[in-house]
Design an enzyme around this catalytic site. Structure first.
Site, PDB file in Angstrom:
ATOM      1  N   CYS A  88       0.845  -1.196   0.000  1.00  0.00           N
ATOM      2  CA  CYS A  88       0.000   0.000   0.000  1.00  0.00           C
ATOM      3  C   CYS A  88       0.885   1.252   0.000  1.00  0.00           C
ATOM      4  O   CYS A  88       1.581   1.511  -0.960  1.00  0.00           O
ATOM      5  CB  CYS A  88      -0.977  -0.032   1.168  1.00  0.00           C
ATOM      6  SG  CYS A  88      -2.304   1.200   1.007  1.00  0.00           S
ATOM      7  N   HIS A 192      -3.792  -4.608  -0.323  1.00  0.00           N
ATOM      8  CA  HIS A 192      -3.381  -5.230   0.935  1.00  0.00           C
ATOM      9  C   HIS A 192      -3.501  -6.749   0.836  1.00  0.00           C
ATOM     10  O   HIS A 192      -4.590  -7.296   1.035  1.00  0.00           O
ATOM     11  CB  HIS A 192      -4.272  -4.737   2.083  1.00  0.00           C
ATOM     12  CG  HIS A 192      -4.036  -3.318   2.468  1.00  0.00           C
ATOM     13  ND1 HIS A 192      -3.088  -2.953   3.395  1.00  0.00           N
ATOM     14  CD2 HIS A 192      -4.620  -2.179   2.039  1.00  0.00           C
ATOM     15  CE1 HIS A 192      -3.104  -1.640   3.532  1.00  0.00           C
ATOM     16  NE2 HIS A 192      -4.017  -1.142   2.721  1.00  0.00           N
ATOM     17  N   GLU A 194      -2.547  -8.906   2.934  1.00  0.00           N
ATOM     18  CA  GLU A 194      -2.886  -9.445   4.256  1.00  0.00           C
ATOM     19  C   GLU A 194      -4.382  -9.335   4.567  1.00  0.00           C
ATOM     20  O   GLU A 194      -4.853  -9.933   5.537  1.00  0.00           O
ATOM     21  CB  GLU A 194      -2.050  -8.733   5.336  1.00  0.00           C
ATOM     22  CG  GLU A 194      -2.502  -7.348   5.707  1.00  0.00           C
ATOM     23  CD  GLU A 194      -2.108  -6.262   4.717  1.00  0.00           C
ATOM     24  OE1 GLU A 194      -2.407  -5.083   4.991  1.00  0.00           O
ATOM     25  OE2 GLU A 194      -1.512  -6.579   3.664  1.00  0.00           O
TER      26      GLU A 194
END
Length: 214
Positions: A88, A192, A194
């Protein structure tokens, strides 16, 4: 689907007081990988893999990196060939500057422009939510990831890379967004991983399979 591997290389998550660091650590732990959140230069440079996550302002983040002398540490990580992943804001910081913070120099490791996403009818800024990616089959991060995976974005600024050969994934949101790049041991995602479910975990797993010194 992607395959996990049993070894546990040490992964450093660079701590420069940014948000969203714990979610990266949690995703790595789910994959069974050891990770440490640290500002320590020696720890970072002894790691097998290094991750620079981030949310927030380009200018504030660069000021933090410089105040902790982490900018020089990152240059040394890249020079040593340690696989490095920006996430990001961590992607944007790899470039020379951003329209978000006039007069603030970025790391300048990669070449390109960080621009504000233009307004468009029916689209909200920041861009927040799930979008599909157009990916290159040759991309290291997307090995064994099915075509057009959906991943999670939160951003108001986007990358336009100078060298499109470095661009491994794109998406469209008011404009064509360079969503993932790779050059040598440097990898970065605007989205992202994750927070992107099984596809995101597969992307992280592909990153930590990259051998150090490449």
């Amino acid at each position: 689907m992607y395959e996990r591997f049993d070894e546990k290389p040490m992964i450093s998550i660079i701590d420069y007081d940014a948000g969203n660091i714990r979610s990266v650590e949690k995703a790595l732990k789910y994959l069974g990988k050891d990770a440490v959140i640290t500002k320590d230069r020696d720890v970072i440079l002894s790691s097998d893999h290094v991750i620079l996550p981030g949310v927030g302002s380009f200018g504030d983040a660069m000021n933090k990196l410089r105040s902790y002398k982490l900018d020089n540490t990152i240059y040394d990580v890249v020079e040593k060939g340690i696989p490095f992943l920006g996430i990001c804001l961590g992607l944007q910081l790899l470039y020379e500057s951003s329209e978000e913070s006039s007069g603030v120099s970025g790391l300048g490791i990669l070449k390109g422009k960080i621009l504000r996403i233009p307004e468009a009818e029916g689209l909200k800024i920041p861009h927040m939510g799930w979008n599909s990616l157009d990916i290159k089959e040759s991309a290291t991060l997307f090995k064994n990831i099915k075509e057009n995976p959906y991943v999670y974005f939160v951003h108001s600024y986007y990358l336009r890379a100078d060298d499109e050969n470095e661009v491994m994934a794109t998406t469209n949101y008011s404009v064509n967004i360079h969503a993932s790049v790779e050059r040598g041991n440097v990898f970065a995602c605007q989205f992202h991983p994750e927070k992107s479910g099984s596809f995101g975990l597969g992307i992280l797993d592909n990153f930590i399979k990259v051998p150090s010194g490449t």
